[in-house]
Design an enzyme around this catalytic site. Sequence first.
Site, PDB file in Angstrom:
ATOM      1  CG  ASN A  30      35.492  59.035  42.297  1.00  0.00           C
ATOM      2  OD1 ASN A  30      35.636  58.418  43.352  1.00  0.00           O
ATOM      3  ND2 ASN A  30      35.065  60.287  42.252  1.00  0.00           N
ATOM      4  CE  LYS A  32      31.257  60.185  42.078  1.00  0.00           C
ATOM      5  NZ  LYS A  32      30.417  61.295  41.738  1.00  0.00           N
ATOM      6  CG  HIS A 117      35.464  64.581  42.956  1.00  0.00           C
ATOM      7  ND1 HIS A 117      34.165  64.955  43.216  1.00  0.00           N
ATOM      8  CD2 HIS A 117      35.421  63.736  41.891  1.00  0.00           C
ATOM      9  CE1 HIS A 117      33.369  64.347  42.343  1.00  0.00           C
ATOM     10  NE2 HIS A 117      34.102  63.607  41.526  1.00  0.00           N
ATOM     11  CD  GLU A 119      30.850  63.791  44.285  1.00  0.00           C
ATOM     12  OE1 GLU A 119      31.520  62.888  44.814  1.00  0.00           O
ATOM     13  OE2 GLU A 119      30.175  63.619  43.255  1.00  0.00           O
ATOM     14  CD  GLU A 189      35.446  64.560  37.455  1.00  0.00           C
ATOM     15  OE1 GLU A 189      35.249  63.458  36.972  1.00  0.00           O
ATOM     16  OE2 GLU A 189      35.268  64.813  38.656  1.00  0.00           O
ATOM     17  N   GLY A 195      27.268  62.980  37.629  1.00  0.00           N
ATOM     18  CA  GLY A 195      26.154  62.227  38.226  1.00  0.00           C
ATOM     19  C   GLY A 195      24.792  62.669  37.735  1.00  0.00           C
ATOM     20  CB  SER A 235      27.243  61.765  32.822  1.00  0.00           C
ATOM     21  OG  SER A 235      26.634  62.267  33.993  1.00  0.00           O
TER      22      SER A 235
HETATM   23  C1  PEP Z   1      32.938  61.798  39.140  1.00  0.00           C
HETATM   24  O1  PEP Z   1      32.374  61.851  40.213  1.00  0.00           O
HETATM   25  O2  PEP Z   1      34.156  61.984  39.066  1.00  0.00           O
HETATM   26  C2  PEP Z   1      32.122  61.510  37.964  1.00  0.00           C
HETATM   27  C3  PEP Z   1      32.602  61.827  36.806  1.00  0.00           C
HETATM   28  O3  PEP Z   1      30.895  60.930  38.189  1.00  0.00           O
HETATM   29  P1  PEP Z   1      29.856  60.428  37.060  1.00  0.00           P
HETATM   30  O4  PEP Z   1      30.628  59.673  36.020  1.00  0.00           O
HETATM   31  O5  PEP Z   1      28.887  59.569  37.791  1.00  0.00           O
HETATM   32  O6  PEP Z   1      29.227  61.657  36.489  1.00  0.00           O
END
Ligand code: PEP
Length: 293
Positions: A30, A32, A117, A119, A189, A195, A235
């Site tokens: 992703n 973003k 997601h 976000e 997630e 993040g 992450s």
């Molecule tokens: C995400 O935004 O879907 C995500 C998993 O981000 P990150 O790997 O940076 O934590």
Amino acid sequence: MIEEIIKKFASDGETEQPSPWKRQPIIAGNWKMNKTNTEAEALLKELLPLVEDVKDRAVVVCPPATALTLAVKKVGPSANIGVGAQNVHWEESGAYTGELAAAMLKDIGVTYVIVGHSERREYFGDTDETVNKRAKAAVSAGIIPIICVGESLETREANAYKEFVSTQVKKAFDGMGALSAAKCVVAYEPIWAIGTGKTATFEQAQEVCEMIRATLAGLYDAEVADAIRILYGGSVKPDTIDGLMEKPDVDGALVGGASLKAQDFSRIVKFGQKKPEKAKVEKAEKKEISKTD
Ligand code: PEP
């Protein structure tokens, strides 16, 4: 039912599934709101040669909407590498300024879409109801939705995370038939791990992914639940992917930050393969042992 599911996968042009049925892992990146088209082109130029030989897993890149067409062109007709959007609207067309319909994404060659997601839920008002509508619109257009679910730190600390995630899953699949459901991908997630550099432990990821599968089995049946890919996201790094992928209910990863670096993302895609130096040392050690036998 399993034959019907396999037939549906094949008729939608997806990579043939091995028999007996096995969930094909997916590693999705992703991006973003990152990468201009020039930057996207440079990243794909570095990444694609590193991952094009993978066969037993699907790789998905999800660039911003502006780079979708470019990504589809760069990826080409690969059986294992797909391009995903980061959102989709549920209406077919109309006065929805700024939105993209599933048929529009399908038309340019997009095969996956991330929906719900955290976000989007936090900053853009996505709710369990809109996530459900987006997922259904994607499936109807022949696009695989990657449905994101996951709890906040507060909910985890209150020990209410299982119930919370299970409710999100039930609402996301509300009114969806079994064959459509089998085509969906769920991404667990935990918001506290996105993040932040704080990955859930392998056991925490497995616990919730297993619970999601049990929830899906309750909604449909065990065969359908066994067909649905469940990813972990939060992450994920080259160092953590192998441990995660050893867990029986983790079928892949949704990767944010690390998907912006070709070397890191390709290493995540190639989970389960030993680093060349490590493999060499092990081979040399084996030789030594057999010499002394
Ligand atoms: C995400 O935004 O879907 C995500 C998993 O981000 P990150 O790997 O940076 O934590």
